[in-house]
Design a protein around this motif. Structure first.
Motif, PDB file in Angstrom:
ATOM      1  N   HIS A   1       0.826  -1.216   0.000  1.00  0.00           N
ATOM      2  CA  HIS A   1       0.000   0.000   0.000  1.00  0.00           C
ATOM      3  C   HIS A   1       0.861   1.268   0.000  1.00  0.00           C
ATOM      4  CE1 HIS A   1      -3.402   2.586   0.760  1.00  0.00           C
ATOM      5  NE2 HIS A   1      -2.758   3.102   1.806  1.00  0.00           N
ATOM      6  N   TYR A   2       1.946   1.267   0.764  1.00  0.00           N
ATOM      7  CA  TYR A   2       2.784   2.454   0.916  1.00  0.00           C
ATOM      8  C   TYR A   2       4.031   2.461   0.029  1.00  0.00           C
ATOM      9  CZ  TYR A   2      -0.112   3.344   4.965  1.00  0.00           C
ATOM     10  OH  TYR A   2      -1.179   3.588   5.776  1.00  0.00           O
ATOM     11  N   LEU A   3       4.253   1.415  -0.746  1.00  0.00           N
ATOM     12  CA  LEU A   3       5.483   1.285  -1.527  1.00  0.00           C
ATOM     13  C   LEU A   3       5.743   2.447  -2.488  1.00  0.00           C
ATOM     14  CD1 LEU A   3       7.747  -0.844  -1.604  1.00  0.00           C
ATOM     15  CD2 LEU A   3       6.661  -1.756  -3.647  1.00  0.00           C
ATOM     16  N   PRO A   4       4.754   2.921  -3.250  1.00  0.00           N
ATOM     17  CA  PRO A   4       5.051   4.036  -4.164  1.00  0.00           C
ATOM     18  C   PRO A   4       5.525   5.303  -3.454  1.00  0.00           C
ATOM     19  CG  PRO A   4       2.975   3.006  -4.753  1.00  0.00           C
ATOM     20  CD  PRO A   4       3.383   2.417  -3.431  1.00  0.00           C
ATOM     21  N   THR A   5       5.032   5.539  -2.260  1.00  0.00           N
ATOM     22  CA  THR A   5       5.445   6.720  -1.512  1.00  0.00           C
ATOM     23  C   THR A   5       6.796   6.504  -0.834  1.00  0.00           C
ATOM     24  OG1 THR A   5       3.140   7.274  -1.121  1.00  0.00           O
ATOM     25  CG2 THR A   5       4.751   8.351   0.280  1.00  0.00           C
ATOM     26  N   LEU A   6       7.017   5.313  -0.291  1.00  0.00           N
ATOM     27  CA  LEU A   6       8.252   5.039   0.443  1.00  0.00           C
ATOM     28  C   LEU A   6       9.455   4.794  -0.467  1.00  0.00           C
ATOM     29  CD1 LEU A   6       6.891   2.654   3.224  1.00  0.00           C
ATOM     30  CD2 LEU A   6       7.546   5.054   3.464  1.00  0.00           C
ATOM     31  N   TYR A   7       9.241   4.097  -1.592  1.00  0.00           N
ATOM     32  CA  TYR A   7      10.351   3.701  -2.463  1.00  0.00           C
ATOM     33  C   TYR A   7      10.020   4.010  -3.925  1.00  0.00           C
ATOM     34  CZ  TYR A   7      11.939   1.364   1.698  1.00  0.00           C
ATOM     35  OH  TYR A   7      12.346   1.108   2.982  1.00  0.00           O
ATOM     36  N   GLY A   8       9.696   5.240  -4.200  1.00  0.00           N
ATOM     37  CA  GLY A   8       9.304   5.626  -5.548  1.00  0.00           C
ATOM     38  C   GLY A   8      10.402   6.317  -6.326  1.00  0.00           C
ATOM     39  N   LEU A   9      11.631   5.812  -6.258  1.00  0.00           N
ATOM     40  CA  LEU A   9      12.744   6.455  -6.958  1.00  0.00           C
ATOM     41  C   LEU A   9      12.412   6.671  -8.430  1.00  0.00           C
ATOM     42  CD1 LEU A   9      15.829   7.305  -6.975  1.00  0.00           C
ATOM     43  CD2 LEU A   9      16.216   5.041  -7.930  1.00  0.00           C
ATOM     44  N   TRP A  10      12.694   7.857  -8.896  1.00  0.00           N
ATOM     45  CA  TRP A  10      12.599   8.146 -10.327  1.00  0.00           C
ATOM     46  C   TRP A  10      13.729   9.089 -10.668  1.00  0.00           C
ATOM     47  CZ3 TRP A  10      11.316  13.181 -12.024  1.00  0.00           C
ATOM     48  CH2 TRP A  10      10.845  14.058 -11.047  1.00  0.00           C
ATOM     49  N   LYS A  11      14.140   9.026 -11.905  1.00  0.00           N
ATOM     50  CA  LYS A  11      15.224   9.906 -12.330  1.00  0.00           C
ATOM     51  C   LYS A  11      14.901  10.470 -13.709  1.00  0.00           C
ATOM     52  CE  LYS A  11      17.968   5.906 -13.586  1.00  0.00           C
ATOM     53  NZ  LYS A  11      19.103   5.094 -13.262  1.00  0.00           N
ATOM     54  N   ILE A  12      15.520  11.589 -13.971  1.00  0.00           N
ATOM     55  CA  ILE A  12      15.270  12.297 -15.211  1.00  0.00           C
ATOM     56  C   ILE A  12      16.597  12.527 -15.919  1.00  0.00           C
ATOM     57  CG2 ILE A  12      15.334  14.562 -14.087  1.00  0.00           C
ATOM     58  CD1 ILE A  12      13.031  15.399 -15.974  1.00  0.00           C
ATOM     59  N   THR A  13      16.607  12.282 -17.224  1.00  0.00           N
ATOM     60  CA  THR A  13      17.786  12.525 -18.052  1.00  0.00           C
ATOM     61  C   THR A  13      17.360  13.445 -19.202  1.00  0.00           C
ATOM     62  OG1 THR A  13      17.408  10.652 -19.541  1.00  0.00           O
ATOM     63  CG2 THR A  13      18.684  10.212 -17.540  1.00  0.00           C
ATOM     64  N   ASN A  14      18.278  13.723 -20.091  1.00  0.00           N
ATOM     65  CA  ASN A  14      17.939  14.579 -21.237  1.00  0.00           C
ATOM     66  C   ASN A  14      16.932  13.934 -22.183  1.00  0.00           C
ATOM     67  OD1 ASN A  14      19.411  16.921 -20.699  1.00  0.00           O
ATOM     68  ND2 ASN A  14      21.292  16.000 -21.482  1.00  0.00           N
ATOM     69  N   GLU A  15      16.883  12.598 -22.203  1.00  0.00           N
ATOM     70  CA  GLU A  15      16.011  11.915 -23.148  1.00  0.00           C
ATOM     71  C   GLU A  15      14.773  11.290 -22.517  1.00  0.00           C
ATOM     72  OE1 GLU A  15      19.395  10.922 -22.900  1.00  0.00           O
ATOM     73  OE2 GLU A  15      19.965  12.405 -24.399  1.00  0.00           O
ATOM     74  N   ASP A  16      14.888  10.765 -21.286  1.00  0.00           N
ATOM     75  CA  ASP A  16      13.826   9.955 -20.694  1.00  0.00           C
ATOM     76  C   ASP A  16      13.599  10.291 -19.221  1.00  0.00           C
ATOM     77  OD1 ASP A  16      13.644   8.297 -23.059  1.00  0.00           O
ATOM     78  OD2 ASP A  16      15.445   7.251 -22.369  1.00  0.00           O
ATOM     79  N   ILE A  17      12.480   9.767 -18.734  1.00  0.00           N
ATOM     80  CA  ILE A  17      12.200   9.740 -17.298  1.00  0.00           C
ATOM     81  C   ILE A  17      12.086   8.264 -16.922  1.00  0.00           C
ATOM     82  CG2 ILE A  17      10.550  10.294 -15.476  1.00  0.00           C
ATOM     83  CD1 ILE A  17       9.820  12.805 -17.037  1.00  0.00           C
TER      84      ILE A  17
END
Length: 173
Positions: free
Chosen positions: A57-73
């Motif tokens: 239930h809480y995984l997206p909030t607790l471990y939602g690492l995302w990164k952004i580059t020049n081409e993609d997210i």
């Protein structure tokens, strides 16, 4: 250029579930005068409750690492309960999904207002296929220093990449 947001998925949810199950099992074992069967059943049920219901239930909030580059997210796909459970039990196998900027139709910022201060929580990407992806900003705002600069930077960067002239802002309570 690459910039990361939120916390990386790791073995901590599985480890915490094992500790919780062991603690509950031990407590029941001691409470019921060393009834091994009751202790095992209680421990297994506590482990399953923690790892199959509470953490997903809480995984997206607790471990939602995302990164952004020049081409993609890049982001973790937690769109189904099954994908969340797989992430808990096999975090080293779970790979991030990439979404190119060309597939993003628009985006919005989700904020809340407390005591005359606006706090951003999520960036919501609207994809060409109709799906939406929520990218968590809350962990970065807990950092020391100037986390607001990270949020301003990513909003400006996405806006420039998409050619979007204004950002939709949604307020939560």
């Amino acid at each position: 250029m690459e910039k990361s947001f939120a916390r990386k998925l790791n073995l901590k949810p599985l480890f915490n579930s094992l500790i919780f199950g062991t603690a509950i099992g031990t407590f029941v074992f001691i409470l019921f005068k060393q009834a091994l069967f009751l202790g095992l059943v209680a421990g297994i049920l506590a482990f399953l409750l923690e790892s199959l219901i509470i953490y997903p239930h809480y995984l997206p909030t607790l471990y939602g690492l995302w990164k952004i580059t020049n081409e993609d997210i890049y982001y973790y796909d937690y769109s189904t309960w099954q994908k969340r459970i797989q992430a808990i039990f096999l975090p080293t196998v779970k790979r991030q999904q990439a979404i190119p900027f060309s597939d993003i139709k628009s985006y919005a910022l989700v904020v809340s207002k407390k005591a005359d201060k606006w706090t951003p929580h999520y960036i919501v990407l609207r994809i060409d296929n109709g799906d939406s992806i929520a990218l968590d900003l809350s962990w970065n705002l807990l950092k020391t220093g100037a986390p607001e600069k990270d949020v301003e930077w990513v909003v400006d960067f996405i806006t420039s990449k998409l050619g979007q002239h204004k950002v939709e802002v949604f307020q939560t309570k």
